[in-house]
Design an enzyme around this catalytic site. Structure first.
Site, PDB file in Angstrom:
ATOM      1  CG  PHE A 134      -4.666   3.954   2.163  1.00  0.00           C
ATOM      2  CD1 PHE A 134      -3.447   3.602   2.708  1.00  0.00           C
ATOM      3  CD2 PHE A 134      -5.847   4.327   2.856  1.00  0.00           C
ATOM      4  CE1 PHE A 134      -3.321   4.177   3.949  1.00  0.00           C
ATOM      5  CE2 PHE A 134      -5.761   4.752   4.302  1.00  0.00           C
ATOM      6  CZ  PHE A 134      -4.353   4.669   4.701  1.00  0.00           C
TER       7      PHE A 134
ATOM      8  CE1 TYR B  95       0.730   1.560   4.206  1.00  0.00           C
ATOM      9  CE2 TYR B  95       0.977  -0.566   4.370  1.00  0.00           C
ATOM     10  CZ  TYR B  95       1.225   0.622   4.867  1.00  0.00           C
ATOM     11  OH  TYR B  95       1.878   0.745   6.135  1.00  0.00           O
TER      12      TYR B  95
ATOM     13  CB  ILE C 159      -8.540   2.575   9.213  1.00  0.00           C
ATOM     14  CG1 ILE C 159      -8.150   2.340   7.599  1.00  0.00           C
ATOM     15  CG2 ILE C 159      -7.527   3.057   9.561  1.00  0.00           C
ATOM     16  CD1 ILE C 159      -7.864   3.381   6.789  1.00  0.00           C
TER      17      ILE C 159
ATOM     18  CE1 TYR D 106      -5.282   5.228  11.883  1.00  0.00           C
ATOM     19  CE2 TYR D 106      -4.804   6.093   9.654  1.00  0.00           C
ATOM     20  CZ  TYR D 106      -4.888   5.237  10.568  1.00  0.00           C
ATOM     21  OH  TYR D 106      -3.815   4.020  10.395  1.00  0.00           O
TER      22      TYR D 106
ATOM     23  CG  PHE E 200      -0.087   9.396   5.502  1.00  0.00           C
ATOM     24  CD1 PHE E 200      -0.088   7.843   5.896  1.00  0.00           C
ATOM     25  CD2 PHE E 200      -1.129   9.670   4.440  1.00  0.00           C
ATOM     26  CE1 PHE E 200      -1.240   7.195   5.838  1.00  0.00           C
ATOM     27  CE2 PHE E 200      -2.302   8.908   4.374  1.00  0.00           C
ATOM     28  CZ  PHE E 200      -2.322   7.674   4.902  1.00  0.00           C
ATOM     29  CG  ASP E 201       2.654   3.878   6.256  1.00  0.00           C
ATOM     30  OD1 ASP E 201       4.020   3.726   6.048  1.00  0.00           O
ATOM     31  OD2 ASP E 201       1.974   3.226   6.909  1.00  0.00           O
TER      32      ASP E 201
END
Length: 432
Positions: A118, A45, A75, A101, A55-56
């Site tokens: 994502f 991902y 999530i 979140y 961010f990731d």
């Protein structure tokens, strides 16, 4: 077109159709299957904010990510979105805050009320491994999620629909009711019974069984080297009352019910099932403190009977160490219990602990001089001890004979004259 407009493209796949999770397929997957609840999925991902800020990323770490689907390990949007994917599929999931979140955000990179994007690639998914050894001998896939959260417990009454398949042929198809812990009476495989305790009402699961997972299929003549599939639907169940929900008087009443059922199971040779019932009695009565003398005596009698009969069941199963442990627990309650001393002696004798066995049988005779079984066991113990000593004596005699023969051979070799080296042979000398 702005980046925000691009991000918000996709099909609304949220259960409430509130736009909470949008899905856009980037690359089509293959096959017909999608992962189900409890499946372990493997993905890559990349996560970004709506403005494109990353961010990731599991790809940046070059490390695929795994999680159990539908267990709230990720999530909410992921549990919803990944469940719609096929192997090899790449998709973009746009996730509103309430599916990500929320108001709190996450760390420094994801602020409050952030909508996240994502890109997810699904590589594979496998069922939940229910086997105790985690050897994939019992793997479950949930084909249809059940209702609510309540699941059958030990001694629950259940009704299930079964379909067992081997080599493409159906060998077991029926709707059947049974008591959890006693499924073997209805020829329910152990793996099926285990799976039922993990299911909710109207859940439909598929089990893949092999190796130890085939235990209980003997009636169907399934070879131990085979693989079997079972479709299981939990139609209905009624939970047994949990011990924490009972008062002390109810625990005594339930102990009496369990004792009678355990005795029936023992009589029919179902020793393991009987052990479970007797163990439940012991657990029920471990903590309660009764004020009435009559209740105190009842509880003490139930606990002693439970441990004594657990010992007897283990003895029948030739599980002598377990038998000894149960006897010791019983003798803590009643140090002069004739039956438990005798069973302890039997277990000691079976393990060739002759001296300890002899002491236990002699204690029985002290308590009851007319106990003919104990007298016979004492004689058996002495006979076996004598035979063992004779065997040991012969063993040592053979060892000493071999040692003497070896020493004699070495002595003969030592008596031979040492030959002088020939003139042609160089004799080594020591040098500085």
């Amino acid at each position: 077109m702005t980046s925000t407009e691009t991000a918000l493209k996709g099909e609304d796949i949220s259960p409430e159709k509130d736009g909470g999770v949008l899905k856009e397929i980037i690359k089509e997957g293959h096959g017909d299957d999608c992962p189900g609840v409890n499946d372990r999925v493997t993905v890559h991902y990349v996560g970004t904010l709506l403005d494109g800020t990353k961010f990731d990323s599991s790809r940046d770490r070059d490390e695929k990510f795994q999680f159990n689907l539908g267990k709230s390990e990720v999530i909410k949007a992921w549990d919803i979105g990944v469940a719609t994917m096929k192997r090899g599929e790449v998709c973009r999931l746009t996730c509103k805050p309430e599916y990500a979140y929320g108001e709190k955000g996450s760390g420094d990179k994801i602020g409050p009320n952030a909508t996240l994007v994502f890109e997810v690639e699904l590589f594979d998914f496998v069922g939940e491994d229910l086997s105790e050894a985690k050897d994939h001998s019992i793997v479950r896939r949930t084909l249809k999620k059940g209702e609510g959260w309540t699941k059958p417990n030990d001694d629950a009454s259940v009704e299930v629909k079964l379909k067992g398949t081997h080599d493409g042929k159906v060998f077991d198809e029926r709707t059947v009711s049974f008591i959890v812990g006693e499924g073997f009476i209805q020829n329910i495989p152990e793996a099926v019974e285990l799976a039922v305790t993990k299911m909710t009402k109207n859940e439909h699961s598929r089990l893949a069984l092999k190796g130890k997972g085939l235990n209980g299929l003997e009636k169907f003549n399934i070879p131990q080297t085979s693989s079997v599939e079972y479709d299981v639907t939990l139609l209905n169940f009624e939970k047994a009352k949990e011990s924490w929900a009972m008062n002390d008087v109810e625990k005594l009443e339930q102990a009496d019910v369990l004792k009678k059922r355990a005795a029936e199971l023992f009589k029919d040779g179902h020793y393991r099932a009987a052990i479970k019932k007797y163990s439940t009695i012991a657990n029920y009565l471990e903590a309660p403190n009764y004020t009435e003398e009559a209740d105190k005596k009842k509880a003490a009698d139930f606990k002693l009977t439970a441990q004594s009969n657990i010992a007897l069941c283990h003895l029948k199963l030739n599980e002598h160490a377990e038998c000894m442990r149960a006897c010791e627990k019983a003798l803590e309650l009643d140090p002069k219990n004739e039956k438990c001393l005798f069973r302890l002696g039997q277990a000691q004798l079976a393990m060739s602990n002759f001296e300890d066995a002899l002491k236990d049988f002699q204690e029985v005779i002290k308590l009851n001089p007319s106990n003919s079984a104990a007298k016979q066991s004492i004689q058996t113990c002495r006979d076996q001890m004598k035979a063992y000593q004779q065997k040991e004596k012969q063993l040592y005699a053979n060892i000493f004979a071999k040692m003497a023969k070896s020493n004699e051979k070495n002595s003969n070799n030592d008596s031979k004259p040492v030959e002088e080296p020939s003139a042609s042979e160089e004799v080594p000398t020591m040098t500085n």
